[in-house]
Scaffold this motif. Structure first.
Motif: not given
Length: 588
Positions: A384-385, A419-437
């Motif tokens: 995330f950096k 780097h301790s991202p927020s759970l909201e940030s984590l959920q957002s990136v996981v959602t997009l990763a799943l959408m991408a395949g």
């Protein structure tokens, strides 16, 4: 699977009848068999697309098609235009989820010593992982830990203890990262020239990829360990990653953004590679603009951050980049072939693509390992950096995962949480990763920063929007051209123009796309040209360099075809004023 194959074709041969039936009976029998065949096919298709479980990279028959997100149309389950996007709920039957416990964490947090003692705290942690829906634990171990002395057996019992603690106390699957670049001290005593050396001739206790004898030994040790693990823990130890860099990723080692390795063996290998392709030294001097007097004096260019600003379009540099790509892929593919032969699946962690550090890392070798049959699956990871310290946008992760999925392999996403991202940030990136395949998600560097609790695990299994696919968007990012830079561009306002541009495009696509927009990413011109007939529109980032006549021809073909459809041509900002549009490096 290619986009052109969205519509499955049903083909079959005629039914032969060697017996002498009357014509009416033959007709009825023929209709019966054809109807039966069609019913079986229909049933298989519906089961295949919705509920039939299949083997996952980590070995679990856990995830059924209705909970695996197939958003890249190169995947086995193709999402066609008009098809609904699959959804999931926050249940333990969702996508594969894994968590890593690295060697340093095992030693420092759980007191795992060379006696192979497994603390009750570690077993409790493993049980907690399982209870919260983690399906696989990933351990790592370096070669020097496993074989501290040349004489004597390999300390297999250390890995065996970890596998026993997991397999006997939980239903978790086990994957191992075997760090072969950190060779034991006795290896370097036996072969002092086996160390990696940087451009300043500083040596490191890291195994050079170019030292034949030590690398042959590393493969032998790898085979021994993986064979023992596969035989002792069948069905539980399911995957192994052989590591040859100072990070757990499929790339070259580096220190302070400086490439290693400039050891004598590395230079000799480069000289031999060049001589095999250009036997006449005068021809090479003419190509490079150099005046080497013998093959023994030929040296590679300097590759370290700050040594060159802007895009490097010199043939000498690109010959070195091509050599490193091919040799590095050969090392990793050979190691994975050994893992597969020993009885388990082989995978690679891949760093985020599309940065000015791609050349230092040798990231272009990703094309070779992703296309290789020796690679069973790929893990794209992100911390995330950016390379210059800013937070990355989740949308760029979507492009990284889509780029990997385009090679037809199963792809996972791993969030590195140092780097301790927020759970909201984590959920957002996981959602997009799943959408991408991505077919599953995992976490690393979480120990001591996050508690394994339902809130964290819920972030790893978000609800993905459900809507029909209405548009297929292709994004072309020439991975070779990302290596035109020697590292961070400290002399310019844009420290990483490659990352900045790709991230900007990813954000614009996310903002402009409706729920039904599917994105696929192409790193090579040949892949883009093959898929163009199936795309609705294309975002085409102009390459900086084309390597040889074949790429030039494909470039012309792609540009002509793209102009005839909805498209956007984008220039890569080069931080220089020399007017480069695209440079063609002649074939060597």
């Amino acid at each position: 699977m290619h986009a052109a194959s969205f519509k499955k074709r049903l083909s079959g041969g005629g039914l032969s009848n060697k017996n002498k039936y009357n014509s009416c009976s033959s007709l009825y029998i023929t209709i019966f068999f054809m109807t039966t065949a069609l019913l079986i096919f229909w049933f298989w298709e519906n089961q295949h697309d919705s509920s039939v479980s299949r083997l996952h990279p980590f070995g679990r028959h856990l995830i059924s098609g209705d909970t695996v997100f197939q958003w890249s149309y190169h995947h086995r389950h193709v999402v066609a235009r008009g098809a609904p996007r699959p959804t999931t709920t926050n249940s333990t039957a969702g996508p594969e989820r894994f968590a890593s416990l690295f060697h340093s964490e095992l030693v420092q947090r759980f007191g795992f010593t060379k006696r192979g003692n497994v603390a009750p705290d570690l077993i409790a942690t493993l049980k907690n992982m399982e209870s919260l829906g983690i399906t696989t634990v990933m351990f790592s171990s370096p070669w020097d830990w496993l074989q501290p002395a040349e004489k004597g057996a390999t300390r297999f019992q250390l890995l065996d203890a970890l596998a026993n603690a997991t397999c006997k106390n939980t239903k978790l699957k086990v994957a191992f990262i075997l760090d072969m670049v950190r060779a034991p001290e006795w290896v370097f005593n036996k072969w002092p020239d086996a160390k990696a050396v940087d451009s300043h001739m500083k040596s490191y206790k890291l195994l050079s990829w170019f030292h034949p004898s030590s690398n042959k030994l590393a493969i032998a040790i790898l085979v021994e360990i993986v064979t023992l693990l596969a035989n002792k823990h069948p069905g539980c130890v399911t995957a192994v990653q052989p590591v040859y860099s100072n990070e757990y990723e499929a790339r070259y080692s580096q220190e302070n953004d400086c490439f290693q390795d400039y050891s004598q063996n590395a230079i000799l290998s480069f000289q031999q590679w060049l001589q095999a392709r250009s036997p006449d030294l005068d021809d090479l001097n003419g190509r490079w603009g150099t005046n080497f007097t013998s093959w023994e004096t030929v040296t590679p260019p300097l590759l370290e951050a700050g040594s060159f600003m802007g895009a490097d379009i010199t043939p000498r540099y690109w010959d070195f980049i091509s050599f490193r790509e091919l040799h590095g892929a050969q090392v990793l593919n050979r190691a994975c072939a050994a893992v597969q032969a020993a009885g388990v699946r082989c995978f690679h962690h891949v760093p985020e693509l599309f940065t000015v550090l791609d050349a230092v890392y040798g990231t272009t070798l990703f094309k070779q390992i992703a296309a290789s049959s020796n690679t069973d699956f790929i893990i794209i990871n992100s911390n995330f950096k950016t390379s210059y310290g800013d937070a990355t946008s989740p949308t760029k992760t979507q492009l990284n995962v889509a780029a990997a999925a385009a090679y037809g392999k199963q792809v996972y996403f791993e969030a590195s949480l140092e780097h301790s991202p927020s759970l909201e940030s984590l959920q957002s990136v996981v959602t997009l990763a799943l959408m991408a395949g991505a077919e599953g998600v995992g976490i690393s560097n979480w120990l001591g920063k996050y508690d394994l609790n339902p809130e964290l695990l819920a972030a790893l299994q978000p609800v993905v929007p459900s809507c029909p696919v209405t548009e297929l968007v292709g994004v072309f990012i020439h991975l070779d051209s990302c290596s035109a830079f020697h590292g961070l561009q400290w002399a310019y306002p844009r420290k990483d123009p490659v990352h900045d541009l790709v991230q900007s495009i990813s954000e614009k696509l996310a903002a402009s796309n409706s729920c039904g927009g599917a994105i696929s990413v192409y790193l090579e011109l040949s892949a883009l040209v093959a898929e163009l007939p199936s795309l609705d529109r294309v975002v085409f980032i102009e390459p900086v360099v084309l390597l040889g006549d074949a790429q030039l021809e494909l470039y012309a073909q792609a540009k002509e075809a793209v102009r005839g459809m909805q498209h956007q041509f984008v220039q890569l900002p080069l931080n220089q004023t020399r007017g480069i549009r695209v440079a063609v490096i002649p074939d060597l």
